[in-house]
Design a protein around this motif. Structure first.
Motif, PDB file in Angstrom:
ATOM      1  N   LEU A   1       0.832  -1.201   0.000  1.00  0.00           N
ATOM      2  CA  LEU A   1       0.000   0.000   0.000  1.00  0.00           C
ATOM      3  C   LEU A   1       0.871   1.257   0.000  1.00  0.00           C
ATOM      4  CD1 LEU A   1      -2.868   1.213   0.197  1.00  0.00           C
ATOM      5  CD2 LEU A   1      -2.588   1.140   2.676  1.00  0.00           C
ATOM      6  N   ALA A   2       1.914   1.254   0.795  1.00  0.00           N
ATOM      7  CA  ALA A   2       2.795   2.420   0.884  1.00  0.00           C
ATOM      8  C   ALA A   2       3.541   2.659  -0.427  1.00  0.00           C
ATOM      9  CB  ALA A   2       3.791   2.241   2.027  1.00  0.00           C
ATOM     10  N   CYS A   3       4.066   1.616  -1.047  1.00  0.00           N
ATOM     11  CA  CYS A   3       4.847   1.833  -2.265  1.00  0.00           C
ATOM     12  C   CYS A   3       3.945   2.302  -3.409  1.00  0.00           C
ATOM     13  CB  CYS A   3       5.667   0.603  -2.632  1.00  0.00           C
ATOM     14  SG  CYS A   3       4.828  -0.689  -3.503  1.00  0.00           S
ATOM     15  N   HIS A   4       2.726   1.790  -3.509  1.00  0.00           N
ATOM     16  CA  HIS A   4       1.831   2.249  -4.573  1.00  0.00           C
ATOM     17  C   HIS A   4       1.221   3.618  -4.239  1.00  0.00           C
ATOM     18  CE1 HIS A   4       2.110  -1.019  -7.348  1.00  0.00           C
ATOM     19  NE2 HIS A   4       1.964  -1.887  -6.371  1.00  0.00           N
ATOM     20  N   SER A   5       1.055   3.924  -2.972  1.00  0.00           N
ATOM     21  CA  SER A   5       0.587   5.258  -2.587  1.00  0.00           C
ATOM     22  C   SER A   5       1.619   6.319  -2.930  1.00  0.00           C
ATOM     23  CB  SER A   5       0.270   5.315  -1.086  1.00  0.00           C
ATOM     24  OG  SER A   5      -0.790   4.453  -0.783  1.00  0.00           O
ATOM     25  N   CYS A   6       2.874   5.963  -2.903  1.00  0.00           N
ATOM     26  CA  CYS A   6       3.933   6.887  -3.326  1.00  0.00           C
ATOM     27  C   CYS A   6       4.015   6.966  -4.847  1.00  0.00           C
ATOM     28  CB  CYS A   6       5.285   6.429  -2.779  1.00  0.00           C
ATOM     29  SG  CYS A   6       5.441   6.595  -1.007  1.00  0.00           S
ATOM     30  N   ASN A   7       3.701   5.873  -5.528  1.00  0.00           N
ATOM     31  CA  ASN A   7       3.843   5.832  -6.977  1.00  0.00           C
ATOM     32  C   ASN A   7       2.753   6.629  -7.697  1.00  0.00           C
ATOM     33  OD1 ASN A   7       5.140   5.005  -9.367  1.00  0.00           O
ATOM     34  ND2 ASN A   7       3.659   3.367  -9.635  1.00  0.00           N
ATOM     35  N   VAL A   8       1.521   6.599  -7.206  1.00  0.00           N
ATOM     36  CA  VAL A   8       0.422   7.280  -7.905  1.00  0.00           C
ATOM     37  C   VAL A   8       0.685   8.775  -8.073  1.00  0.00           C
ATOM     38  CG1 VAL A   8      -2.011   7.934  -7.747  1.00  0.00           C
ATOM     39  CG2 VAL A   8      -1.352   5.573  -7.422  1.00  0.00           C
ATOM     40  N   PRO A   9       1.035   9.524  -7.025  1.00  0.00           N
ATOM     41  CA  PRO A   9       1.244  10.963  -7.238  1.00  0.00           C
ATOM     42  C   PRO A   9       2.411  11.289  -8.172  1.00  0.00           C
ATOM     43  CG  PRO A   9       1.331  10.442  -4.895  1.00  0.00           C
ATOM     44  CD  PRO A   9       1.131   9.177  -5.626  1.00  0.00           C
ATOM     45  N   ILE A  10       3.481  10.528  -8.103  1.00  0.00           N
ATOM     46  CA  ILE A  10       4.617  10.824  -8.972  1.00  0.00           C
ATOM     47  C   ILE A  10       4.281  10.488 -10.423  1.00  0.00           C
ATOM     48  CG2 ILE A  10       5.923   8.668  -8.792  1.00  0.00           C
ATOM     49  CD1 ILE A  10       7.536  12.044  -8.455  1.00  0.00           C
ATOM     50  N   GLN A  11       3.490   9.445 -10.644  1.00  0.00           N
ATOM     51  CA  GLN A  11       3.061   9.124 -12.002  1.00  0.00           C
ATOM     52  C   GLN A  11       2.085  10.176 -12.527  1.00  0.00           C
ATOM     53  OE1 GLN A  11       4.408   6.951 -13.935  1.00  0.00           O
ATOM     54  NE2 GLN A  11       5.569   5.795 -12.423  1.00  0.00           N
ATOM     55  N   LEU A  12       1.212  10.687 -11.666  1.00  0.00           N
ATOM     56  CA  LEU A  12       0.306  11.762 -12.081  1.00  0.00           C
ATOM     57  C   LEU A  12       1.091  13.032 -12.435  1.00  0.00           C
ATOM     58  CD1 LEU A  12      -2.662  11.286  -9.601  1.00  0.00           C
ATOM     59  CD2 LEU A  12      -2.669  10.871 -12.075  1.00  0.00           C
ATOM     60  N   TYR A  13       2.143  13.302 -11.677  1.00  0.00           N
ATOM     61  CA  TYR A  13       3.011  14.438 -11.989  1.00  0.00           C
ATOM     62  C   TYR A  13       3.650  14.248 -13.361  1.00  0.00           C
ATOM     63  CZ  TYR A  13       7.057  17.525 -11.871  1.00  0.00           C
ATOM     64  OH  TYR A  13       8.005  18.451 -12.194  1.00  0.00           O
ATOM     65  N   GLN A  14       4.127  13.039 -13.623  1.00  0.00           N
ATOM     66  CA  GLN A  14       4.735  12.757 -14.921  1.00  0.00           C
ATOM     67  C   GLN A  14       3.695  12.888 -16.043  1.00  0.00           C
ATOM     68  OE1 GLN A  14       7.850  13.145 -14.544  1.00  0.00           O
ATOM     69  NE2 GLN A  14       8.634  11.202 -15.302  1.00  0.00           N
ATOM     70  N   LEU A  15       2.470  12.455 -15.774  1.00  0.00           N
ATOM     71  CA  LEU A  15       1.410  12.568 -16.771  1.00  0.00           C
ATOM     72  C   LEU A  15       1.091  14.032 -17.054  1.00  0.00           C
ATOM     73  CD1 LEU A  15      -0.340  10.680 -18.467  1.00  0.00           C
ATOM     74  CD2 LEU A  15      -2.073  10.788 -16.677  1.00  0.00           C
ATOM     75  N   CYS A  16       1.112  14.865 -16.022  1.00  0.00           N
ATOM     76  CA  CYS A  16       0.911  16.311 -16.221  1.00  0.00           C
ATOM     77  C   CYS A  16       2.049  16.916 -17.033  1.00  0.00           C
ATOM     78  CB  CYS A  16       0.781  17.025 -14.880  1.00  0.00           C
ATOM     79  SG  CYS A  16      -0.794  16.749 -14.087  1.00  0.00           S
ATOM     80  N   ARG A  17       3.272  16.514 -16.761  1.00  0.00           N
ATOM     81  CA  ARG A  17       4.412  17.003 -17.550  1.00  0.00           C
ATOM     82  C   ARG A  17       4.261  16.617 -19.013  1.00  0.00           C
ATOM     83  NH1 ARG A  17       9.655  14.812 -15.988  1.00  0.00           N
ATOM     84  NH2 ARG A  17      10.466  16.402 -17.357  1.00  0.00           N
ATOM     85  N   TRP A  18       3.832  15.377 -19.250  1.00  0.00           N
ATOM     86  CA  TRP A  18       3.631  14.900 -20.612  1.00  0.00           C
ATOM     87  C   TRP A  18       2.531  15.711 -21.303  1.00  0.00           C
ATOM     88  CZ3 TRP A  18      -0.754  12.598 -22.738  1.00  0.00           C
ATOM     89  CH2 TRP A  18      -0.594  12.063 -24.008  1.00  0.00           C
ATOM     90  N   ALA A  19       1.413  15.927 -20.603  1.00  0.00           N
ATOM     91  CA  ALA A  19       0.285  16.662 -21.183  1.00  0.00           C
ATOM     92  C   ALA A  19       0.664  18.113 -21.479  1.00  0.00           C
ATOM     93  CB  ALA A  19      -0.915  16.603 -20.238  1.00  0.00           C
TER      94      ALA A  19
END
Length: 111
Positions: A76-94
């Motif tokens: 739970l902790a490792c995926h809870s950390c992964n979601v926000p950083i992936q969303l940040y990367q998705l925003c950078r891409w967009a």
């Protein structure tokens, strides 16, 4: 002697290193580490499809980690950390591809 007993209990526990409940999160933390490293790279190398899939994947596995018995707090902790950083990367891409800026321009035209 008490420390050795506690360590032995951890190793043999349902969440210890003899189980996938331990090694799954250890390997999945690599997703977070990789995304964190990629924040320093230019946004033109980001794959929008893969980043979106990783957001969904981590969100689903957060729910899985909560529902599985015994609860897997490490996963739970490792995926809870992964979601926000992936969303940040998705925003950078967009932003790089102009998806977010087009909406701002359309809002200016309407007003």
């Amino acid at each position: 002697m008490a420390a050795a007993a506690r360590f032995r209990a951890f190793v043999n526990s349902p969440m210890g290193p003899k189980t996938t409940h331990f090694w799954g999160p250890v390997s999945n933390i690599g997703l977070f580490a990789s995304a964190l490293t990629d924040t320093q790279k230019p946004p033109d190398i980001i794959s929008g499809n893969m980043t979106g899939v990783l957001c969904v994947y981590s969100s689903l596995f957060m729910r899985f980690a909560w529902m599985v018995q015994p609860r897997n707090y490490m996963l739970l902790a490792c995926h809870s950390c992964n979601v926000p950083i992936q969303l940040y990367q998705l925003c950078r891409w967009a932003k790089h591809h102009g998806y977010l800026e087009q909406k701002k321009e359309q809002a200016k035209v309407k007003t």
